[in-house]
Write a protein that holds these residues in place. Sequence first.
Motif, PDB file in Angstrom:
ATOM      1  N   VAL A  33      -6.691  -9.763 -11.716  1.00  0.00           N
ATOM      2  CA  VAL A  33      -6.068 -10.152 -10.494  1.00  0.00           C
ATOM      3  C   VAL A  33      -6.719 -10.882  -9.315  1.00  0.00           C
ATOM      4  O   VAL A  33      -6.367 -11.406  -8.381  1.00  0.00           O
ATOM      5  N   VAL A  34      -8.214 -11.241  -9.614  1.00  0.00           N
ATOM      6  CA  VAL A  34      -8.932 -11.921  -8.656  1.00  0.00           C
ATOM      7  C   VAL A  34      -8.388 -13.453  -8.339  1.00  0.00           C
ATOM      8  O   VAL A  34      -8.254 -13.663  -6.914  1.00  0.00           O
ATOM      9  N   VAL A  61      -3.314  -3.525  -8.130  1.00  0.00           N
ATOM     10  CA  VAL A  61      -3.069  -4.671  -7.751  1.00  0.00           C
ATOM     11  C   VAL A  61      -2.229  -5.022  -6.548  1.00  0.00           C
ATOM     12  O   VAL A  61      -2.460  -6.031  -5.630  1.00  0.00           O
ATOM     13  N   LEU A  62      -1.454  -4.187  -6.232  1.00  0.00           N
ATOM     14  CA  LEU A  62      -0.280  -4.369  -5.247  1.00  0.00           C
ATOM     15  C   LEU A  62      -1.028  -4.151  -3.887  1.00  0.00           C
ATOM     16  O   LEU A  62      -1.013  -4.855  -2.923  1.00  0.00           O
ATOM     17  N   SER A  63      -2.181  -3.025  -3.877  1.00  0.00           N
ATOM     18  CA  SER A  63      -2.808  -2.831  -2.607  1.00  0.00           C
ATOM     19  C   SER A  63      -3.616  -3.960  -2.270  1.00  0.00           C
ATOM     20  O   SER A  63      -3.938  -4.461  -1.162  1.00  0.00           O
ATOM     21  N   PHE A  64      -4.562  -4.688  -3.182  1.00  0.00           N
ATOM     22  CA  PHE A  64      -5.348  -5.681  -2.755  1.00  0.00           C
ATOM     23  C   PHE A  64      -4.584  -6.758  -2.490  1.00  0.00           C
ATOM     24  O   PHE A  64      -4.878  -7.567  -1.717  1.00  0.00           O
ATOM     25  N   SER A  65      -3.527  -7.105  -3.253  1.00  0.00           N
ATOM     26  CA  SER A  65      -2.455  -8.129  -2.871  1.00  0.00           C
ATOM     27  C   SER A  65      -2.112  -8.241  -1.327  1.00  0.00           C
ATOM     28  O   SER A  65      -2.099  -8.935  -0.652  1.00  0.00           O
ATOM     29  N   VAL A  66      -1.790  -7.065  -0.975  1.00  0.00           N
ATOM     30  CA  VAL A  66      -1.225  -6.868   0.490  1.00  0.00           C
ATOM     31  C   VAL A  66      -2.550  -7.132   1.236  1.00  0.00           C
ATOM     32  O   VAL A  66      -2.123  -7.782   2.391  1.00  0.00           O
ATOM     33  N   VAL A  67      -3.547  -6.716   0.927  1.00  0.00           N
ATOM     34  CA  VAL A  67      -4.675  -6.747   1.984  1.00  0.00           C
ATOM     35  C   VAL A  67      -4.901  -8.305   1.973  1.00  0.00           C
ATOM     36  O   VAL A  67      -5.313  -9.028   3.065  1.00  0.00           O
ATOM     37  N   ALA A  68      -4.939  -9.132   0.768  1.00  0.00           N
ATOM     38  CA  ALA A  68      -5.100 -10.441   0.810  1.00  0.00           C
ATOM     39  C   ALA A  68      -3.908 -11.342   1.609  1.00  0.00           C
ATOM     40  O   ALA A  68      -4.352 -12.140   2.290  1.00  0.00           O
ATOM     41  N   VAL A  69      -2.862 -10.931   1.481  1.00  0.00           N
ATOM     42  CA  VAL A  69      -1.749 -11.389   2.332  1.00  0.00           C
ATOM     43  C   VAL A  69      -2.275 -11.245   4.131  1.00  0.00           C
ATOM     44  O   VAL A  69      -1.739 -12.052   4.609  1.00  0.00           O
ATOM     45  N   LEU A  70      -2.183  -9.959   4.146  1.00  0.00           N
ATOM     46  CA  LEU A  70      -2.839  -9.485   5.809  1.00  0.00           C
ATOM     47  C   LEU A  70      -3.708 -10.307   6.173  1.00  0.00           C
ATOM     48  O   LEU A  70      -3.846 -10.896   7.235  1.00  0.00           O
ATOM     49  N   ILE A  71      -4.848 -10.431   5.508  1.00  0.00           N
ATOM     50  CA  ILE A  71      -6.067 -11.072   5.931  1.00  0.00           C
ATOM     51  C   ILE A  71      -5.740 -12.610   6.083  1.00  0.00           C
ATOM     52  O   ILE A  71      -5.987 -13.364   7.203  1.00  0.00           O
ATOM     53  N   GLY A  72      -4.868 -13.058   5.031  1.00  0.00           N
ATOM     54  CA  GLY A  72      -4.598 -14.644   5.154  1.00  0.00           C
ATOM     55  C   GLY A  72      -3.732 -15.089   6.280  1.00  0.00           C
ATOM     56  O   GLY A  72      -3.668 -16.145   6.836  1.00  0.00           O
TER      57      GLY A  72
END
Length: 456
Positions: free
Chosen positions: A106-107, A166-177
């Motif tokens: 997922v990276v 995977v979904l948790s890290f994806s949400v964090v990436a979207v929020l930070i971005g």
Amino acid sequence: MTAEATTTQTPGGLELPRPPGVVRRFLGAHPLAVDIFVAAFYLVPSVIGALVASAVDPTPQELIHLVLSAVAGAALLARRQQPAVVFAIATVLLGTSVFLGRDMDVVPTLFALYALAVYRSIRSAWVAFAVTSAVTVSTLVVEVLLAQAKAFTPLETAAVPSGILVLSFSVVAVLIGSNVGNRRRYLNALIDRARQLARERDQQAEIAAAAERSRIAREMHDIVSHSLTVMITLADGSARMAEAAADRPDPAERSAQAMRLVAETGRGALADMRRLLGVLRDGEDVSAAREPQPGVGEIGELIETFRAAGLPVRITITGLPPDDVGQQLTIFRVVQEGLTNALRYAASATAVRVVIVFGPGTVIVTIDDDAALHPSAGHGSGRGLIGLRERVGLYGGTLEAGPRPGGGWRVRAVFDAVRAAAPESTASPTAETPPAPSDPETPPTPAPSTTTKENP
């Protein structure tokens, strides 16, 4: 150059603040180095792990995973320019990594979601998150079904924890971005607005400079045209009198007087030009002598100058002049231009009449001559009348110049008078101001509140 790295002076003369922190300034000033570091952060461990796994147990799945990891890592170099393409490659790796005997990779997807939020838009990042969720859920469902059918070896991590991770890290990436992207876009909007204001400031300065140049050009035309016309006329008359002064001393004395007047007129014009052009010189002494602009009080001297040049001028002034200095200058310039044109083009005139009527709310200036031939249409540049129309137009008035119905030429200016507000304690409730006459040539008998002066 990004908004965070803007540390130079913009073309509009706007010096932007430097972003805080040495690290942030370095990252903003070297975007390629940051992209290489991000790609190496993922690519080096992935390639080393795939090579080790292939050496221990060489299988086609390990080889496919190695190729996909190398492609995804190389694609991260273009995450700023093509985040959508990087996301597509990362999504393929995310879906196929489940079936290559490994946990979900997922990276690259996280970096791609972050890049979409920062370099594209928040909406595109959430759409990509929805695609990531769909791919994750569908892949894990297929993996569970195949594992139950004994057709596939299950992952080291269970399907449900893997999906949640995977979904948790994806949400964090979207929020930070989204946070970084919103701040970036906000700073860019502020910088663009500041640059626009700087450009508008420069444009306003250029407009003001152009207006000042136009004003100076009008003043120069009035000074040079009037003075040179009088000087040329006096010089011609002096030359003719000098030719006839062989045996008569009186024409010789008159010729000498005319030449002295030429010299005085030239010195006055030269002084006016020096004073006017002084505003265009930078770095020189600004304490030079200054004189007020001519007004209604100087019209008498102006008339005498034209009479000395041989122009038969009569002037009539009715009413009280306005207090505004700009309007008095406008009246002076209208009279000056009208008499200059009469001296230049109406050599056969037997009478030139100047009528100035100061009404309660209107100023009327009329210059008439009775010359049968007035060839002004074929001479001159016409800039004097253009400048006068601009002057009169500033006060909501009009300027007319053309032949008179009974012969000759007329210059007539009509504009609103600027009056100072009278104190209430001195106002008389029964006092009436007489209306301005409709015909300037036949002014009525003035009331006690006005004055009439006729200079034959």
